[in-house]
Design a protein around this motif. Structure first.
Motif, PDB file in Angstrom:
ATOM      1  N   PHE A   1      -4.922 -16.569 -20.777  1.00 39.84           N
ATOM      2  CA  PHE A   1      -3.378 -17.325 -20.139  1.00 39.84           C
ATOM      3  C   PHE A   1      -3.831 -18.105 -20.046  1.00 39.84           C
ATOM      4  O   PHE A   1      -5.548 -18.128 -18.780  1.00 39.84           O
ATOM      5  CB  PHE A   1      -2.839 -16.227 -19.558  1.00 39.84           C
ATOM      6  CG  PHE A   1      -2.243 -15.487 -19.877  1.00 39.84           C
ATOM      7  CD1 PHE A   1      -1.648 -14.956 -21.291  1.00 39.84           C
ATOM      8  CD2 PHE A   1      -2.689 -13.685 -20.097  1.00 39.84           C
ATOM      9  CE1 PHE A   1      -1.000 -13.972 -21.788  1.00 39.84           C
ATOM     10  CE2 PHE A   1      -1.801 -12.528 -20.275  1.00 39.84           C
ATOM     11  CZ  PHE A   1      -1.415 -12.713 -21.176  1.00 39.84           C
ATOM     12  N   PHE A   2      -3.328 -19.208 -18.886  1.00 42.73           N
ATOM     13  CA  PHE A   2      -3.317 -20.540 -17.759  1.00 42.73           C
ATOM     14  C   PHE A   2      -3.809 -19.005 -16.726  1.00 42.73           C
ATOM     15  O   PHE A   2      -4.793 -19.949 -16.149  1.00 42.73           O
ATOM     16  CB  PHE A   2      -2.497 -20.853 -18.573  1.00 42.73           C
ATOM     17  CG  PHE A   2      -2.615 -22.103 -16.606  1.00 42.73           C
ATOM     18  CD1 PHE A   2      -3.331 -23.092 -16.684  1.00 42.73           C
ATOM     19  CD2 PHE A   2      -1.161 -22.337 -15.823  1.00 42.73           C
ATOM     20  CE1 PHE A   2      -3.710 -24.364 -16.276  1.00 42.73           C
ATOM     21  CE2 PHE A   2      -2.016 -22.884 -14.685  1.00 42.73           C
ATOM     22  CZ  PHE A   2      -2.432 -24.558 -14.697  1.00 42.73           C
ATOM     23  N   SER A   3      -2.819 -18.497 -16.889  1.00 41.11           N
ATOM     24  CA  SER A   3      -3.176 -17.591 -15.337  1.00 41.11           C
ATOM     25  C   SER A   3      -2.548 -16.594 -15.184  1.00 41.11           C
ATOM     26  O   SER A   3      -1.600 -16.203 -16.649  1.00 41.11           O
ATOM     27  CB  SER A   3      -2.833 -18.191 -14.124  1.00 41.11           C
ATOM     28  OG  SER A   3      -1.527 -18.794 -14.428  1.00 41.11           O
ATOM     29  N   ALA A   4      -2.986 -15.827 -14.443  1.00 41.56           N
ATOM     30  CA  ALA A   4      -1.898 -14.190 -14.647  1.00 41.56           C
ATOM     31  C   ALA A   4      -1.481 -14.279 -12.599  1.00 41.56           C
ATOM     32  O   ALA A   4      -1.906 -14.339 -11.958  1.00 41.56           O
ATOM     33  CB  ALA A   4      -2.407 -13.091 -14.487  1.00 41.56           C
ATOM     34  N   GLU A   5       0.572 -14.454 -13.070  1.00 41.00           N
ATOM     35  CA  GLU A   5       0.779 -14.073 -11.704  1.00 41.00           C
ATOM     36  C   GLU A   5       0.808 -13.183 -11.413  1.00 41.00           C
ATOM     37  O   GLU A   5       1.093 -12.019 -11.595  1.00 41.00           O
ATOM     38  CB  GLU A   5       2.384 -14.835 -11.407  1.00 41.00           C
ATOM     39  CG  GLU A   5       3.074 -14.965 -10.678  1.00 41.00           C
ATOM     40  CD  GLU A   5       3.701 -14.945  -9.993  1.00 41.00           C
ATOM     41  OE1 GLU A   5       4.699 -16.026  -9.200  1.00 41.00           O
ATOM     42  OE2 GLU A   5       4.516 -14.515 -11.107  1.00 41.00           O
ATOM     43  N   ALA A   6       0.019 -12.772  -9.896  1.00 39.46           N
ATOM     44  CA  ALA A   6      -0.632 -11.433  -9.592  1.00 39.46           C
ATOM     45  C   ALA A   6      -0.168 -11.276  -8.018  1.00 39.46           C
ATOM     46  O   ALA A   6      -0.609 -10.067  -7.989  1.00 39.46           O
ATOM     47  CB  ALA A   6      -1.651 -10.988  -9.963  1.00 39.46           C
ATOM     48  N   TRP A   7       0.143 -11.591  -7.248  1.00 41.35           N
ATOM     49  CA  TRP A   7       0.482 -11.557  -6.536  1.00 41.35           C
ATOM     50  C   TRP A   7       1.115 -12.343  -4.998  1.00 41.35           C
ATOM     51  O   TRP A   7       1.340 -13.376  -5.974  1.00 41.35           O
ATOM     52  CB  TRP A   7      -1.099 -12.195  -5.580  1.00 41.35           C
ATOM     53  CG  TRP A   7      -1.179 -11.302  -4.065  1.00 41.35           C
ATOM     54  CD1 TRP A   7      -1.379  -9.822  -3.971  1.00 41.35           C
ATOM     55  CD2 TRP A   7      -1.913 -11.740  -2.209  1.00 41.35           C
ATOM     56  NE1 TRP A   7      -1.595  -9.480  -2.853  1.00 41.35           N
ATOM     57  CE2 TRP A   7      -2.260 -10.571  -1.898  1.00 41.35           C
ATOM     58  CE3 TRP A   7      -1.673 -12.769  -2.432  1.00 41.35           C
ATOM     59  CZ2 TRP A   7      -1.499 -10.796  -0.469  1.00 41.35           C
ATOM     60  CZ3 TRP A   7      -1.768 -13.330  -0.484  1.00 41.35           C
ATOM     61  CH2 TRP A   7      -2.135 -12.057   0.050  1.00 41.35           C
ATOM     62  N   GLY A   8       1.333 -12.271  -4.274  1.00 46.60           N
ATOM     63  CA  GLY A   8       2.697 -12.768  -3.364  1.00 46.60           C
ATOM     64  C   GLY A   8       3.910 -12.763  -3.091  1.00 46.60           C
ATOM     65  O   GLY A   8       4.551 -11.819  -3.777  1.00 46.60           O
ATOM     66  N   GLY A   9       5.081 -14.077  -3.521  1.00 48.48           N
ATOM     67  CA  GLY A   9       6.154 -13.540  -3.463  1.00 48.48           C
ATOM     68  C   GLY A   9       6.967 -11.915  -2.411  1.00 48.48           C
ATOM     69  O   GLY A   9       6.172 -11.683  -1.703  1.00 48.48           O
ATOM     70  N   ALA A  10       7.142 -10.509  -3.741  1.00 40.16           N
ATOM     71  CA  ALA A  10       8.166  -9.649  -2.628  1.00 40.16           C
ATOM     72  C   ALA A  10       6.628  -9.095  -2.335  1.00 40.16           C
ATOM     73  O   ALA A  10       7.217  -7.185  -1.953  1.00 40.16           O
ATOM     74  CB  ALA A  10       8.765  -9.324  -2.873  1.00 40.16           C
ATOM     75  N   THR A  11       5.361  -8.572  -3.271  1.00 40.71           N
ATOM     76  CA  THR A  11       4.552  -7.916  -3.477  1.00 40.71           C
ATOM     77  C   THR A  11       4.107  -7.455  -1.889  1.00 40.71           C
ATOM     78  O   THR A  11       3.613  -6.695  -1.837  1.00 40.71           O
ATOM     79  CB  THR A  11       3.195  -8.103  -4.933  1.00 40.71           C
ATOM     80  OG1 THR A  11       3.093  -9.369  -3.616  1.00 40.71           O
ATOM     81  CG2 THR A  11       3.890  -8.594  -6.108  1.00 40.71           C
ATOM     82  N   PHE A  12       4.010  -8.607  -1.328  1.00 41.17           N
ATOM     83  CA  PHE A  12       3.098  -7.786   0.274  1.00 41.17           C
ATOM     84  C   PHE A  12       3.890  -6.605   0.938  1.00 41.17           C
ATOM     85  O   PHE A  12       3.585  -6.020   0.943  1.00 41.17           O
ATOM     86  CB  PHE A  12       2.522  -9.079   1.186  1.00 41.17           C
ATOM     87  CG  PHE A  12       2.165  -9.158   1.948  1.00 41.17           C
ATOM     88  CD1 PHE A  12       0.847  -9.775   2.047  1.00 41.17           C
ATOM     89  CD2 PHE A  12       2.044  -8.737   3.083  1.00 41.17           C
ATOM     90  CE1 PHE A  12      -0.331  -9.430   2.553  1.00 41.17           C
ATOM     91  CE2 PHE A  12       1.204  -8.846   3.917  1.00 41.17           C
ATOM     92  CZ  PHE A  12       0.167  -9.006   4.060  1.00 41.17           C
ATOM     93  N   ASP A  13       5.197  -7.564   0.915  1.00 39.69           N
ATOM     94  CA  ASP A  13       6.290  -6.923   1.700  1.00 39.69           C
ATOM     95  C   ASP A  13       6.420  -5.460   1.162  1.00 39.69           C
ATOM     96  O   ASP A  13       5.964  -3.959   1.874  1.00 39.69           O
ATOM     97  CB  ASP A  13       7.545  -6.697   1.924  1.00 39.69           C
ATOM     98  CG  ASP A  13       8.662  -6.441   2.084  1.00 39.69           C
ATOM     99  OD1 ASP A  13       8.266  -5.688   2.913  1.00 39.69           O
ATOM    100  OD2 ASP A  13       9.694  -6.594   2.735  1.00 39.69           O
ATOM    101  N   THR A  14       6.454  -5.293  -0.498  1.00 41.98           N
ATOM    102  CA  THR A  14       6.541  -3.942  -0.876  1.00 41.98           C
ATOM    103  C   THR A  14       4.944  -2.778  -0.730  1.00 41.98           C
ATOM    104  O   THR A  14       5.315  -1.446  -0.138  1.00 41.98           O
ATOM    105  CB  THR A  14       7.200  -3.600  -2.516  1.00 41.98           C
ATOM    106  OG1 THR A  14       8.151  -4.912  -2.014  1.00 41.98           O
ATOM    107  CG2 THR A  14       7.180  -2.731  -2.615  1.00 41.98           C
ATOM    108  N   CYS A  15       3.450  -3.095  -1.027  1.00 38.45           N
ATOM    109  CA  CYS A  15       3.123  -2.758  -0.545  1.00 38.45           C
ATOM    110  C   CYS A  15       2.110  -2.016   0.597  1.00 38.45           C
ATOM    111  O   CYS A  15       2.240  -0.964   0.515  1.00 38.45           O
ATOM    112  CB  CYS A  15       1.653  -4.185  -0.729  1.00 38.45           C
ATOM    113  SG  CYS A  15       0.804  -4.112  -2.450  1.00 38.45           S
ATOM    114  N   ILE A  16       3.570  -2.291   1.908  1.00 37.78           N
ATOM    115  CA  ILE A  16       2.832  -1.805   2.949  1.00 37.78           C
ATOM    116  C   ILE A  16       3.989  -1.180   3.299  1.00 37.78           C
ATOM    117  O   ILE A  16       3.776  -0.051   4.315  1.00 37.78           O
ATOM    118  CB  ILE A  16       2.196  -2.364   4.260  1.00 37.78           C
ATOM    119  CG1 ILE A  16       3.320  -3.973   4.411  1.00 37.78           C
ATOM    120  CG2 ILE A  16       1.236  -3.299   3.553  1.00 37.78           C
ATOM    121  CD1 ILE A  16       3.937  -4.963   5.798  1.00 37.78           C
TER     122      ILE A  16
END
Length: 583
Positions: free
Chosen positions: A45-60
């Protein structure tokens, strides 16, 4: 038809971020991401979008999972695939603007912990809100992808978006993303916009869309024919509906053509099989509303992640039957606010206000307004695409005059001050904990103290008849013990033993109490603004709830005196709970 293009199409796979944000309310856990990332790293893949967006909020908030630990763990597995994050410009991964010193440190920390590509956008396409984070990305040496938040309205056009692409290219972006968060871009519009950008500037162009309206695969084909360089896709078990078109299908469609991606379908099959197993684990979070094609999105324009979260939040309010009413109200609110593109945080700002107008305000639109809507009208989120009408402005902020400068210019440096607060409270074990606290000061303390619990996965949805036939039991109930009500989530049943978790006393009463001020929705108490015995005036803010990620103030309906307070900061209350009494 554009002339044939011979270079290969690059693929950014979104399964580890936007796909699960769109379909299962961002609940994919790190433990399930790691083996998946390991397999994805072999695909090319060119990249794997894996972080940012709502993931930070949902994690905690829900997963008791440190987002920085997640980033480092993913980076360790993605040895050959760049890790990509979605950064909300001056909002970073939050819902408000942060001071420049915080932006600087957050970008530096994100790069240090594993981000290789930063997709930077602003919800209003106000480039003033993107510049600081973009400058910091370039300082790190990472790939900077400037972003156009695509939308349609009487004040948006491809000509305007091409002009924005020129500005982004002039700011030294390495690529440009057309971020079609609601699946609105039509094939001909995609063709015109991509070829227009390509003629104007020599830069890689990425198209990101959602399949909500069913049009994205057709628009992707038009983009391919027009010379698009990168397409965002998701592995098929987490694709379509409010997510992206399927990775395997796009790759297969280009095999043997001049635009062949070079990705091996057999390698994708291995990743796909792992995704099938993961999807089964999270089946209880999949809602048919998020999975189906919905042409109404062309009217209400909500992004995929917002739809799945809105459904979840209306279920919490026991008001899913009002979903169509909320959808009908959303374009009205959007018009009132000057046609902002609906992407975080403006999608939450518009969506939450629509919910309030439908559920809470009893037909009186804007009689209850979130803090975020007031700040938006004040200009604190940036320049709205069209002016907010005088009538709406007065209804929301009265005679107050909106600002015209870059909103962050009004913010004092805050990193050192908030670092001192966090250290004094004993919250800091590593440098990144300070940034976590700054992003979410209401939620982070309990997370950083280890007081939050992992949200249990709901079981797969069944009809009442299926539930009864299978001898099933509810996964949540309320139990009264010695006059106190406890909320109980059932985890498993073995023999006669029932295991439970997330047990919390419900202190707020629900009966009829003279002068009782009730919660108008489910949410967490952010602030109690008054003390017992305080004298208040009609309209004074008594309590601030966090509901649907927005601040929802509860006002006094009368002049009076506060005689009882039943809740504390941090308590979770339900729709209809009595919060306090004003006599």
């Amino acid at each position: 038809m554009c002339a044939a293009v011979s270079r290969k199409v690059l693929i950014t796979d979104t399964t580890l971020r936007d796909a699960h944000q769109s379909l299962i309310a961002t609940r994919l856990r790190t433990e399930d991401m790691i083996p998946l990332a390991r397999e994805m790293d072999t695909c090319g893949f060119f990249s794997a979008e894996a972080w940012g967006g709502a993931t930070f909020d949902t994690c905690i908030r829900f997963l008791n999972d440190d987002p920085w630990d997640r980033l480092r763990a993913l980076k360790a597995e993605l040895k050959h695939t760049p890790v990509q994050m979605l950064l909300r410009g001056q909002n970073l991964v939050g819902y408000r603007h942060y001071s420049d010193d915080v932006v600087d440190r957050f970008v530096a920390a994100s790069y240090k912990n594993g981000v290789d590509i930063f997709r930077v956008f602003d919800a209003l396409n106000d480039i003033r809100n993107m510049k600081r984070s973009m400058e910091q990305v370039k300082k790190t040496g990472a790939h900077l992808q400037g972003t156009i938040s695509y939308t349609t309205s009487p004040v948006h056009s491809n000509k305007m978006f091409i002009g924005m692409a020129k500005e982004l290219a002039a700011l030294d972006c390495d690529s440009i993303c057309i971020k079609d968060m609601a699946g609105l871009i039509m094939p001909e519009a995609a063709r015109e916009l991509i070829s227009g950008i390509k003629k104007a500037v020599d830069i890689k162009v990425c198209l990101h869309s959602h399949s909500t309206s069913g049009i994205a695969p057709m628009s992707y084909q038009a983009a391919i024919e027009s010379g698009v360089d990168i397409l965002d896709t998701a592995m098929s078990p987490f694709s379509m509906g409010t997510s992206q078109p399927p990775t395997e299908s796009v790759v297969a469609s280009l095999t043997g053509t001049p635009r062949d991606t070079g990705i091996d379908l057999l390698k994708l099959r291995t990743v796909r099989n792992t995704c099938v197993q993961i999807r089964e684990k999270y089946a209880g979070l999949l809602n048919p509303i998020s999975e189906r094609v919905d042409s109404n999105v062309l009217i209400y324009q909500l992004p995929g992640g917002m739809i799945s979260n809105l459904v979840s939040q209306l279920e919490e309010q026991d008001a899913l039957d009002r979903l169509d009413d909320v959808f009908a109200e959303i374009p009205r609110v959007r018009k009132d606010l000057g046609y902002p593109p609906l992407v975080t945080p403006t999608s939450q700002i518009v969506g939450t206000q629509a919910v309030l107008n439908v559920l809470v305000n009893g037909g009186q639109r804007y009689s209850n307004v979130t803090k975020e809507v007031k700040d938006y009208v004040r200009g604190l989120y940036g320049r709205s695409p069209a002016p907010v009408s005088e009538e709406i402005r007065r209804k929301i902020i009265g005679d107050e005059k909106p600002i015209t400068c870059r909103p962050a210019d009004m913010l004092e440096p805050s990193y050192e001050r908030m670092k001192a607060e966090a250290e004094k409270a004993g919250l800091v074990k590593k440098e990144e904990d300070v940034l976590t606290y700054i992003m979410y000061p209401a939620i982070a303390p309990s997370f950083l103290k280890g007081e939050r619990q992992l949200e249990a996965l709901p079981k797969k949805q069944q009809t009442a008849q299926q539930e009864a036939a299978s001898g099933g039991i509810p996964d949540q109930m309320e139990v009264e013990v010695d006059g106190e009500v406890f909320s109980v989530r059932i985890v498993s049943v073995g023999g006669n033993k029932v295991q439970v978790e997330n047990v919390a006393a419900q202190k707020a009463p629900r009966g009829d109490i003279v002068g009782g001020i009730r919660s108008n929705m489910q949410g967490m108490v952010l602030q109690v603004m008054v003390n017992r015995g305080a004298t208040v005036k009609k309209g004074d803010t008594l309590i601030v709830l966090e509901a649907m990620k927005m601040e929802n103030p509860i006002h006094s309906p009368v002049d009076g005196k506060v005689t009882e307070i039943f809740i504390d900061t941090g308590d979770v209350v339900q729709n209809g709970d009595v919060l306090l009494v004003v006599q």
